[in-house]
Design an enzyme around this catalytic site. Structure first.
Site, PDB file in Angstrom:
ATOM      1  N   ASP A   1     -11.811   8.788  -8.227  1.00 11.02           N
ATOM      2  CA  ASP A   1     -13.181   9.499  -7.530  1.00 11.02           C
ATOM      3  C   ASP A   1     -12.869  10.568  -6.677  1.00 11.02           C
ATOM      4  OD1 ASP A   1     -12.245   8.510  -5.374  1.00 11.02           O
ATOM      5  OD2 ASP A   1     -13.914   7.170  -5.077  1.00 11.02           O
TER       6      ASP A   1
ATOM      7  N   GLU B   1       0.884  -1.256  -0.093  1.00 12.52           N
ATOM      8  CA  GLU B   1       0.114  -0.080   0.141  1.00 12.52           C
ATOM      9  C   GLU B   1       1.010   1.186   0.093  1.00 12.52           C
ATOM     10  OE1 GLU B   1      -2.959   0.755  -0.519  1.00 12.52           O
ATOM     11  OE2 GLU B   1      -4.010  -1.426  -0.670  1.00 12.52           O
TER      12      GLU B   1
ATOM     13  N   ASP C   1      -6.299   8.594  -0.061  1.00 13.39           N
ATOM     14  CA  ASP C   1      -6.034   7.499   0.842  1.00 13.39           C
ATOM     15  C   ASP C   1      -4.774   7.978   1.445  1.00 13.39           C
ATOM     16  OD1 ASP C   1      -7.667   5.744  -0.572  1.00 13.39           O
ATOM     17  OD2 ASP C   1      -5.988   5.011  -1.840  1.00 13.39           O
TER      18      ASP C   1
ATOM     19  N   ASN D   1      -7.284   9.508  -5.421  1.00 14.38           N
ATOM     20  CA  ASN D   1      -7.924   8.501  -6.260  1.00 14.38           C
ATOM     21  C   ASN D   1      -8.850   9.186  -7.390  1.00 14.38           C
ATOM     22  OD1 ASN D   1      -7.345   5.876  -4.638  1.00 14.38           O
ATOM     23  ND2 ASN D   1      -8.568   7.064  -3.072  1.00 14.38           N
TER      24      ASN D   1
ATOM     25  N   ASN E   1      -8.917   5.020   3.243  1.00 11.16           N
ATOM     26  CA  ASN E   1      -9.756   6.019   2.277  1.00 11.16           C
ATOM     27  C   ASN E   1     -10.527   6.789   2.978  1.00 11.16           C
ATOM     28  OD1 ASN E   1     -12.334   6.055   0.481  1.00 11.16           O
ATOM     29  ND2 ASN E   1     -10.405   6.076  -0.772  1.00 11.16           N
TER      30      ASN E   1
ATOM     31  N   SER F   1     -11.656  10.941  -3.936  1.00  9.28           N
ATOM     32  CA  SER F   1     -11.169  10.581  -2.630  1.00  9.28           C
ATOM     33  C   SER F   1      -9.616  10.440  -2.248  1.00  9.28           C
ATOM     34  CB  SER F   1     -12.078   9.266  -2.057  1.00  9.28           C
ATOM     35  OG  SER F   1     -11.398   8.206  -2.667  1.00  9.28           O
TER      36      SER F   1
END
Ligand SMILES: *[C@@H]1O[C@H](CO)[C@@H](O)[C@H](O)[C@H]1NC(C)=O
Length: 148
Positions: free
Chosen positions: A67, A54, A71, A65, A78, A69
């Protein structure tokens, strides 16, 4: 004079950028101390693999991201579901400020990750864990690490 100043400035910058990377065995010790060894059936190897795929062990990693959002942190938690970053609507299931997930103590990230892993799907909630860690031999993650 200028040269010496430049050298110390550069080495200072290097120190700052490296400070965000936690050593693999140091991470293992923190996770062990927070009782994640065997948590919900996941071993320290799973947690180390998760953190590596990750964030590359980068405590302060933030990634946007598609969309919109973000992380956050070592487990790339998220903002749409788990923490609030005040940029867009969040379910904020962990009741955490996303910035707290970047703390060098790792405590907020660990508390939120425990919540995620306890729910349906376990570590499969992280696509990278499912793709790169699940069902693979993982024992080498702990090679050379002493927990004591
Ligand atoms: C860690 O993540 C931060 C934020 O995403 C980034 O600025 C930094 O360069 C990363 N550190 C390393 C060593 O990759």
């Amino acid at each position: 004079m200028t040269g010496a100043l430049l050298v110390s400035l550069v080495s200072c910058l290097i120190a700052v950028s490296q400070a965000s990377i936690i050593n693999r065995c140091d991470l293992a010790r923190v996770l062990h101390k927070e009782d994640l060894d065997g948590f919900e059936g996941y071993s320290l190897n799973d947690w180390l693999c998760l953190a590596f795929v990750e964030s590359n062990f980068n405590i302060s990693k933030v990634n946007e991201n598609a969309d919109g959002s973000f992380d956050y942190g070592i487990f790339q938690i998220n903002s749409h579901y788990w923490c609030n970053d005040y940029r867009s609507h969040s379910k904020n299931i962990c009741h955490e400020d996303c910035q707290d997930l970047l703390s060098p103590s790792l405590l907020s990230s660990i508390i939120c990750a425990k919540k995620i892993v306890s729910g349906a799907g376990g570590m499969k909630n992280w696509v990278a864990w499912r793709l790169h860690c699940a069902g693979r031999p993982l024992s080498y993650w702990m090679t050379g690490c002493f927990l004591g």
